[in-house]
Design a protein around this motif. Structure first.
Motif, PDB file in Angstrom:
ATOM      1  N   SER A 185       0.814  -1.216   0.000  1.00 30.11           N
ATOM      2  CA  SER A 185       0.000   0.000   0.000  1.00 30.11           C
ATOM      3  C   SER A 185       0.849   1.269   0.000  1.00 30.11           C
ATOM      4  CB  SER A 185      -0.938  -0.024   1.221  1.00 30.11           C
ATOM      5  OG  SER A 185      -0.157  -0.115   2.394  1.00 30.11           O
ATOM      6  N   ALA A 186       2.160   1.118  -0.226  1.00 30.79           N
ATOM      7  CA  ALA A 186       3.047   2.272  -0.267  1.00 30.79           C
ATOM      8  C   ALA A 186       2.649   3.208  -1.402  1.00 30.79           C
ATOM      9  CB  ALA A 186       4.487   1.806  -0.454  1.00 30.79           C
ATOM     10  N   PRO A 187       2.899   4.507  -1.221  1.00 27.22           N
ATOM     11  CA  PRO A 187       2.525   5.449  -2.279  1.00 27.22           C
ATOM     12  C   PRO A 187       3.245   5.137  -3.581  1.00 27.22           C
ATOM     13  CG  PRO A 187       3.458   6.583  -0.331  1.00 27.22           C
ATOM     14  CD  PRO A 187       3.552   5.127  -0.081  1.00 27.22           C
ATOM     15  N   GLY A 188       2.561   5.360  -4.687  1.00 29.00           N
ATOM     16  CA  GLY A 188       3.183   5.144  -5.992  1.00 29.00           C
ATOM     17  C   GLY A 188       3.125   3.702  -6.461  1.00 29.00           C
ATOM     18  N   ARG A 189       2.537   2.813  -5.652  1.00 29.14           N
ATOM     19  CA  ARG A 189       2.462   1.414  -6.068  1.00 29.14           C
ATOM     20  C   ARG A 189       1.056   1.122  -6.561  1.00 29.14           C
ATOM     21  NH1 ARG A 189       4.509  -3.345  -3.498  1.00 29.14           N
ATOM     22  NH2 ARG A 189       5.677  -3.714  -5.374  1.00 29.14           N
ATOM     23  N   ASP A 190       0.990   0.520  -7.713  1.00 34.96           N
ATOM     24  CA  ASP A 190      -0.309   0.275  -8.328  1.00 34.96           C
ATOM     25  C   ASP A 190      -0.243  -1.095  -9.002  1.00 34.96           C
ATOM     26  OD1 ASP A 190      -2.493   0.140  -9.976  1.00 34.96           O
ATOM     27  OD2 ASP A 190      -2.281   2.170 -10.784  1.00 34.96           O
ATOM     28  N   PHE A 191      -0.820  -2.097  -8.332  1.00 34.62           N
ATOM     29  CA  PHE A 191      -0.710  -3.467  -8.854  1.00 34.62           C
ATOM     30  C   PHE A 191      -1.344  -3.604 -10.238  1.00 34.62           C
ATOM     31  CE2 PHE A 191      -2.442  -7.807  -9.379  1.00 34.62           C
ATOM     32  CZ  PHE A 191      -1.232  -8.464  -9.519  1.00 34.62           C
ATOM     33  N   ALA A 192      -2.510  -2.986 -10.425  1.00 36.76           N
ATOM     34  CA  ALA A 192      -3.208  -3.125 -11.719  1.00 36.76           C
ATOM     35  C   ALA A 192      -2.349  -2.581 -12.864  1.00 36.76           C
ATOM     36  CB  ALA A 192      -4.552  -2.406 -11.662  1.00 36.76           C
ATOM     37  N   ALA A 193      -1.676  -1.450 -12.601  1.00 33.69           N
ATOM     38  CA  ALA A 193      -0.830  -0.858 -13.653  1.00 33.69           C
ATOM     39  C   ALA A 193       0.367  -1.769 -13.939  1.00 33.69           C
ATOM     40  CB  ALA A 193      -0.348   0.521 -13.225  1.00 33.69           C
ATOM     41  N   PHE A 194       0.940  -2.325 -12.870  1.00 32.97           N
ATOM     42  CA  PHE A 194       2.075  -3.231 -13.045  1.00 32.97           C
ATOM     43  C   PHE A 194       1.644  -4.484 -13.811  1.00 32.97           C
ATOM     44  CE2 PHE A 194       4.029  -7.120 -11.238  1.00 32.97           C
ATOM     45  CZ  PHE A 194       5.231  -7.040 -11.918  1.00 32.97           C
ATOM     46  N   GLN A 195       0.499  -5.027 -13.421  1.00 29.52           N
ATOM     47  CA  GLN A 195       0.003  -6.240 -14.082  1.00 29.52           C
ATOM     48  C   GLN A 195      -0.220  -5.992 -15.579  1.00 29.52           C
ATOM     49  OE1 GLN A 195      -3.870  -7.584 -12.823  1.00 29.52           O
ATOM     50  NE2 GLN A 195      -3.365  -9.706 -13.277  1.00 29.52           N
ATOM     51  N   ALA A 196      -0.737  -4.807 -15.897  1.00 26.02           N
ATOM     52  CA  ALA A 196      -0.975  -4.471 -17.308  1.00 26.02           C
ATOM     53  C   ALA A 196       0.350  -4.420 -18.074  1.00 26.02           C
ATOM     54  CB  ALA A 196      -1.711  -3.129 -17.406  1.00 26.02           C
ATOM     55  N   ARG A 197       1.377  -3.856 -17.435  1.00 23.97           N
ATOM     56  CA  ARG A 197       2.688  -3.784 -18.099  1.00 23.97           C
ATOM     57  C   ARG A 197       3.282  -5.186 -18.279  1.00 23.97           C
ATOM     58  NH1 ARG A 197       6.656   0.058 -15.071  1.00 23.97           N
ATOM     59  NH2 ARG A 197       7.849  -0.037 -17.001  1.00 23.97           N
ATOM     60  N   ALA A 198       3.154  -6.015 -17.237  1.00 24.55           N
ATOM     61  CA  ALA A 198       3.702  -7.377 -17.308  1.00 24.55           C
ATOM     62  C   ALA A 198       2.976  -8.187 -18.393  1.00 24.55           C
ATOM     63  CB  ALA A 198       3.578  -8.055 -15.952  1.00 24.55           C
ATOM     64  N   ASP A 199       1.654  -8.062 -18.434  1.00 27.72           N
ATOM     65  CA  ASP A 199       0.865  -8.780 -19.445  1.00 27.72           C
ATOM     66  C   ASP A 199       1.227  -8.326 -20.847  1.00 27.72           C
ATOM     67  OD1 ASP A 199      -0.428 -10.342 -17.662  1.00 27.72           O
ATOM     68  OD2 ASP A 199      -2.272  -9.167 -17.603  1.00 27.72           O
ATOM     69  N   ASP A 200       1.458  -7.015 -20.965  1.00 31.01           N
ATOM     70  CA  ASP A 200       1.811  -6.463 -22.262  1.00 31.01           C
ATOM     71  C   ASP A 200       3.115  -7.086 -22.785  1.00 31.01           C
ATOM     72  OD1 ASP A 200       1.175  -4.509 -24.307  1.00 31.01           O
ATOM     73  OD2 ASP A 200       3.061  -3.548 -23.693  1.00 31.01           O
TER      74      ASP A 200
END
Ligand code: FE2
Length: 276
Positions: A5-20
């Protein structure tokens, strides 16, 4: 505050990049070799060459998997790595559900042994090693133990792929290693086993009726199950203390580049007539 939950962390955005990365890499969307191979036009020399190069990768994968186990960041990852490593080496999976647990003394045929379960309490059989299945496959092609599975048989592109596997998949840096694992799992689940099996069935029917395809069909079954759990695994990796998104994504991309080099090498070899 925990890492997730640290600031600047966004799992959905990371997952989208990894999937891409894993969905759009050329080795996943347009593998020139396996697309061609699936047409069933491979000659005996083509199949022999594929077998030799694939045997080098399969054997060196065991070394990379051992490194992955040694470098595991926690006990769960260590054990998950050992499941893969020991099954590779010949420990037959023991089904997790009692009703499926039939044979006490399992056979070793890849068409019969399960692709699901655990090595914990499983039985080691020499003949259940994936490499030994590949030896059986290679036999009717006139290839023997000494023709297969070591660096001295590798082309330069296979050599490069094996180096990248050790460096990335077996990395001491957990984020890099997880990125490479994520990439390998997605590549393996994206259908290349099915394309190879399709081509091999055509070849078998046409000119090599005794060719046992168990090595290939077993791995295809294994991958069908692996693909199911990846989102949950990605979340766990993301929440691990010290996780670094950039190193994960770089590990994934570079690993797929290595895989791609392997298949492109085979594609060039078939076009230029290089055979084993
Ligand atoms: Fe295997």
């Amino acid at each position: 505050m925990d890492a997730a939950s640290a600031p600047g962390r966004d799992f959905a955005a990371f997952q989208a990049r990894a999937d891409d990365v894993v969905r759009h890499h050329p080795v996943v969307v347009a593998n020139p070799y396996t697309t061609w191979f699936a047409k069933g036009e491979a000659t005996r020399d083509d199949v022999r060459h594929l077998t030799v190069q694939f045997s080098v990768f399969s054997h060196l994968f065991i070394e990379a998997q051992l490194r992955k186990v040694i470098n595991a960041p926690d006990l769960d990852t260590y054990r998950a790595g050992k499941e893969i490593l020991l099954n590779e080496l010949g420990v037959v999976f023991r089904p997790l559900h009692a009703e499926a647990a039939k044979p006490l003394e399992p056979g070793t045929d890849p068409e019969i042994v399960g692709a699901e379960g655990t090595v914990d309490g499983g039985t080691f059989r020499f003949g259940a090693a994936h490499f030994e299945w590949l030896l059986k496959f290679a036999e009717p092609l006139g290839l023997r133990f000494e023709d297969l599975g070591t660096r001295r048989h590798a082309t330069s592109s296979t050599d490069f792929f094996c180096d990248e596997l050790l460096r990335l998949y077996g990395s001491a840096d957990a984020s890099t290693g997880e990125g490479a694992s994520f990439a390998v799992e997605h590549w393996a689940a994206a259908g290349f086993w099915k394309e190879l099996i399709q081509g091999l069935r055509a070849f078998k029917e046409r000119e090599c009726p005794d060719l046992p395809l168990g090595f290939w069909t077993f791995h295809d079954q294994l991958e069908d199950q692996h693909a199911a759990h990846t989102e949950e695994e990605l979340r766990e990796v993301y929440d691990t203390p010290g996780f670094d998104e950039e190193r994960f994504l770089r590990g994934a991309t570079q690993m797929l580049d290595g895989v791609y080099a392997f298949w492109r090498g085979l594609d060039e070899d078939r076009q230029t007539g290089r055979v084993s």
